[in-house]
Design an enzyme around this catalytic site. Structure first.
Site, PDB file in Angstrom:
ATOM      1  N   HIS A   1      85.223 -38.577 -12.994  1.00  0.00           N
ATOM      2  CA  HIS A   1      85.470 -39.530 -14.086  1.00  0.00           C
ATOM      3  C   HIS A   1      86.434 -38.905 -15.087  1.00  0.00           C
ATOM      4  O   HIS A   1      86.070 -38.043 -15.879  1.00  0.00           O
ATOM      5  CB  HIS A   1      84.153 -39.890 -14.773  1.00  0.00           C
TER       6      HIS A   1
ATOM      7  N   GLU B   1      86.206 -42.653 -10.859  1.00  0.00           N
ATOM      8  CA  GLU B   1      85.672 -43.562 -11.881  1.00  0.00           C
ATOM      9  C   GLU B   1      86.712 -43.716 -12.972  1.00  0.00           C
ATOM     10  O   GLU B   1      87.240 -42.729 -13.478  1.00  0.00           O
ATOM     11  CB  GLU B   1      84.375 -43.000 -12.476  1.00  0.00           C
TER      12      GLU B   1
ATOM     13  N   HIS C   1      73.326 -44.011 -11.723  1.00  0.00           N
ATOM     14  CA  HIS C   1      73.167 -43.760 -13.152  1.00  0.00           C
ATOM     15  C   HIS C   1      71.714 -43.423 -13.480  1.00  0.00           C
ATOM     16  O   HIS C   1      70.843 -44.273 -13.410  1.00  0.00           O
ATOM     17  CB  HIS C   1      73.626 -44.919 -14.034  1.00  0.00           C
TER      18      HIS C   1
END
Length: 226
Positions: free
Chosen positions: A20, A47, A168
């Site tokens: 990310h 991401e 998550h």
């Protein structure tokens, strides 16, 4: 060193690496994306926020996949799913550009039928369901309700032709009930493993997580077969 960690993850049984690159670069740097793309053999999932800067980076490096997530400067990490329904017009160009470049497009969304329908309308072949509410739920009843919500959304998305992922907040204690759902093709787990690595080492943490996932899926398959 993210590349060193990625190599260790591969040796420990990971099927892919998610990176990310945030707008403020708090997690990793542009150079890390370049090195991960060049130096690891596992599929790289990038991401990204739906911004021109991140789109340019994705198109330059051509990762295996790109998962579009919401991003706010003030949050510690990504919290909550992307509003694919409300942002349909904004997201259309990003989904199309990534698909045209041969990058698998994924949308990180809540376990909500409206958001799943929006993902289908946007032409995204994959959605990743946000599992944070399930992981944060307190008490058996609350957790069971969130798990049922995930199960319903996973079944609905699969029926609409989507490849279903989840992630998550998943931990050793919460991963098994999600892993045993047959609709999920991929689970993305990062922060928990890095935190656990402080105590047990990254290799050990990943191997234990992989074992829990595999055992849960094998158990579910056995029950279905029976």
């Amino acid at each position: 060193d993210p590349v060193r960690a990625a190599r260790m993850a591969a040796e420990a049984g990971a099927d892919g690496i998610t990176a990310h690159l945030r707008e403020d670069r708090r997690h990793i740097s542009d150079a890390d994306i370049e090195r991960l793309t060049r130096e690891i053999d596992l599929p790289l999932n990038f991401e990204m926020a739906a911004t021109e800067e991140m789109l340019d980076i994705a198109l330059r490096h051509r990762p295996h996949a790109a998962c579009i997530v919401p991003e706010k400067r003030e949050e510690v990490t990504t919290e909550g799913g992307l509003d694919a329904a409300g942002l349909h017009n904004h997201l259309t160009r990003y989904c199309s550009a990534l698909k045209d470049a041969g990058i698998r497009v994924s949308l990180f969304i809540e376990a909500d039928k409206r958001q799943i329908d929006a993902a289908v309308a946007l032409g995204a072949p994959v959605v990743e369901l946000h599992t944070g509410a399930y992981c944060d739920a307190e008490g058996d009843a609350a957790r069971a309700a969130q798990l049922e919500r995930l199960r319903d959304a996973a079944q609905y998305g699969a029926e609409r032709g989507l490849e279903m992922h989840a992630g998550h907040g998943l931990s050793f204690d919460t991963v098994a009930p999600v892993a045993e759902m047959p609709e999920f093709h991929e689970l993305n787990i990062g922060h928990f493993l890095i935190g656990e690595a402080i105590f047990s080492g990254l290799d050990s943490a990943i191997r234990r997580m992989r074992s829990l996932m595999d055992n849960a899926r094998a158990g579910a398959t056995g029950r279905v077969g029976a």
